[in-house]
Design an enzyme around this catalytic site. Structure first.
Site, PDB file in Angstrom:
ATOM      1  CB  THR A  76      40.556  36.510  44.540  1.00  0.00           C
ATOM      2  OG1 THR A  76      39.863  36.306  43.301  1.00  0.00           O
ATOM      3  CG2 THR A  76      41.972  36.003  44.408  1.00  0.00           C
ATOM      4  CG  ASN A 103      39.082  40.434  45.503  1.00  0.00           C
ATOM      5  OD1 ASN A 103      39.589  39.501  46.110  1.00  0.00           O
ATOM      6  ND2 ASN A 103      38.449  40.269  44.354  1.00  0.00           N
ATOM      7  CG  ASP A 147      48.484  42.629  44.204  1.00  0.00           C
ATOM      8  OD1 ASP A 147      47.379  42.057  44.288  1.00  0.00           O
ATOM      9  OD2 ASP A 147      48.585  43.832  43.880  1.00  0.00           O
ATOM     10  CG  ASP A 181      39.565  34.898  38.701  1.00  0.00           C
ATOM     11  OD1 ASP A 181      38.491  34.425  39.099  1.00  0.00           O
ATOM     12  OD2 ASP A 181      39.848  36.106  38.792  1.00  0.00           O
ATOM     13  CG  HIS A 191      36.185  37.165  36.074  1.00  0.00           C
ATOM     14  ND1 HIS A 191      34.978  37.379  36.698  1.00  0.00           N
ATOM     15  CD2 HIS A 191      37.067  36.910  37.067  1.00  0.00           C
ATOM     16  CE1 HIS A 191      35.118  37.264  38.003  1.00  0.00           C
ATOM     17  NE2 HIS A 191      36.384  36.968  38.257  1.00  0.00           N
ATOM     18  CG  HIS A 216      33.696  34.870  41.656  1.00  0.00           C
ATOM     19  ND1 HIS A 216      34.236  35.494  42.768  1.00  0.00           N
ATOM     20  CD2 HIS A 216      34.576  35.113  40.638  1.00  0.00           C
ATOM     21  CE1 HIS A 216      35.379  36.050  42.449  1.00  0.00           C
ATOM     22  NE2 HIS A 216      35.623  35.849  41.163  1.00  0.00           N
TER      23      HIS A 216
END
Length: 543
Positions: free
Chosen positions: A78, A99, A161, A300, A304, A481
């Site tokens: 992401t 991330n 965020d 997302d 998941h 992913h």
């Protein structure tokens, strides 16, 4: 002397962005970008027959479709996806490698947008102790602000965020993201001194507007979801209060991410917030182009939890289709049909669940990386001495323990070669790359390029593990992913709006091409770290 890239950029900027014959500016009043997290390219065609005429179909049939767009770095995550979209650079330049990642100087794991110097606006939690300080280059929004002497307004929003902050850039007017501990939109003192009154008022209505319905029911009769698997599937995850992962999903608490994030409600709330930003901040109403960057994260969370073949993910996209139709109609009415540019893409795709692959006789491997690292460490201790040889594993890089190497005077290359040899024996491993000697690697050149693109010099480990196709070490339900294979890298990219050509582009395009293309449209400097190219085919040219 100008090279061909500079000449092309100047030509496009001059012919498209300056003025028409009547002297009217051809620059859009606003650029709106929507990033739908974990959106596989194939969803556009798989669900096309059930889309309405004014959402995805409007974009597909009247926009410019870049049908061979891929993420060009690994791991596909992401944070790195957002940073690459908005900087036009790969992680090797912008520095957002995942991330979170291992900081070998401090020997700790760090989060991509954490910032202890910033505090939360809108709640008393730590949700807003965030900023873009780890992003090492400007974004397209930063360049737009610089070009206009900071008269252009740039806002970014999203449930996560990291989605909002990495979309906003360094000089944005604000980034808003969701604090699920209090069910409110919040921001960071990095951007603002106080949360605007209109956001506070919006927060006061969230419970009443979005949390009244305790059920997620299918939009259509469930037997019509023929593009998906069975609703009750053993490879799907389930919410804590549910015995089975089936419709209707019942929400028992308002103070939980499942109620908003892991349902279509999260996307609805985000797009409603986008409308409020445009109205209250008067975007698109001045002589300067404004920018609104929207991240949609429910896709997302749902992906998941339930996987890409689930009824849940299909229902989410059918509802998103309606939500997009409403948002596009809002832009038409508020900004004007020919006054905005809109694009839609994704941060990454997603793999199929390993149990699903196994049931259908497709290649898969399930192995625990942490267990593999433990086994390798045990072998190293037996061969080189009873010391800690591996300091950390992250991203998916191995950091050897330099203190152990120095104390034992062991040959580092010999230790690396032994790790490579041990890991290469496992079914899930395609290749272990020696990051200090990538020029000597004998492997698929595309995967090697993706790996190199994903490494920022100061954040690199010693070795990087490249998995085989269909490999997973995550939960056996749902999916994940991160790989450099097509299921994780192939994403949609559709352009629509003012002076955008209608058509289909089957050429190879990367998400790092988005920012320089926007720069060409707006006639501004491309982001300074950008290594993408302009997608020249999407422009309407004057005769």
């Amino acid at each position: 002397m100008l090279n061909w890239r500079s000449l092309l950029f100047i030509a496009l900027a001059t012919s498209i962005s300056i003025a028409d014959a009547a002297g009217q500016s051809l620059k859009p009043k606003i650029v709106v970008g929507i990033v739908v997290e974990q959106m596989k390219f194939e969803y556009l065609s798989r669900f096309y027959g059930k889309f309405g005429e004014n959402g995805f179909k409007r974009l597909i049939n009247n926009g410019y479709n870049c049908n061979f767009t891929h993420i060009n770095s690994i791991p596909t995550s992401t944070s790195s996806g957002y940073a690459s979209i908005y900087t036009g650079a790969t992680p090797s330049i912008h520095g957002i490698v995942n991330n979170d990642w291992y900081d070998k100087r401090k020997s700790i794991q760090v989060y991509s947008v954490e910032d202890p110097q910033s505090t939360t606006l809108g709640s008393s939690s730590f949700a807003g102790h965030m900023s873009p300080i780890k992003l090492r280059v400007p974004t397209i929004g930063d360049e737009l602000r610089l070009y206009s002497n900071f008269q252009s307004k740039v806002f970014a929003i999203g449930l996560k965020d990291r989605g909002a902050i990495l979309s906003s850039g360094h000089s944005a007017n604000a980034a808003y993201f969701f604090d699920s501990t209090v069910n409110k939109w919040v921001s960071s003192t990095y951007y603002l001194r106080d949360l605007p009154d209109w956001v506070k008022k919006l927060n006061d209505s969230i419970d009443e507007k979005y949390l009244v319905d305790t059920l997620w029911k299918t939009l259509l009769p469930i037997e019509e979801y023929t593009e998906s698997g069975a609703d009750d599937s053993f490879y799907e995850g389930r919410m804590p209060n549910e015995a089975k992962p089936i419709f209707p999903h019942v929400y028992t608490s308002k103070k939980t991410m499942f109620r908003i994030s892991t349902s279509p409600t999260g996307n609805l709330m985000t797009l409603d917030l986008a409308k409020e930003v445009i109205v209250n901040e008067k975007l698109g109403s001045s002589n300067y182009t404004d920018m609104l960057n929207i991240s949609l994260s429910s896709t997302d969370y749902i992906g998941h939890m339930y996987g890409p073949r689930s009824v849940e993910i299909e229902d989410c996209y059918l509802r998103l289709d309606q939500q997009l139709a409403s948002f596009l109609a809002f832009l038409d009415n508020k900004i004007g049909k020919n006054n905005y540019i809109f694009y839609l893409t994704s941060t990454h795709g997603v793999a199929d669940n390993v149990q699903y692959l196994s049931s259908n006789k497709l290649p898969y491997v399930y192995e625990s990386t942490s267990q593999l690292i433990k086994e390798v460490e045990k072998e190293l201790k037996g061969e080189f001495g009873d010391f800690n040889w591996i300091k950390a594993y992250s991203n998916p890089m191995i950091f050897l323990n330099d203190s152990t190497l120095a104390y034992t005077k062991a040959d580092k290359q010999r230790v690396k070669n032994r790790v490579i040899s041990l890991l290469s024996a496992y079914n899930g491993i395609y290749k272990v790359i020696d990051l200090a000697n990538t020029d000597k690697e004998v492997m698929d050149k595309n995967l090697l390029t993706l790996a190199v693109n994903g490494c920022f010099p100061n954040l690199m480990g010693d070795l990087m593990i490249i998995s085989n196709v269909g490999w997973s070490d995550g939960p056996r339900t749902g999916t994940t992913h991160g790989s450099g294979y097509a299921y994780d890298t192939h994403v949609p990219l559709i352009w629509y709006g003012q002076n955008i050509q209608r058509g289909v582009d089957m050429s190879s395009i990367s998400i790092t091409d988005i920012a320089p293309t926007l720069s060409a449209i707006l006639g501004i400097q491309e982001p300074s770290g950008s290594n993408g190219k302009v997608i020249s085919g999407l422009f309407k040219r004057k005769e």
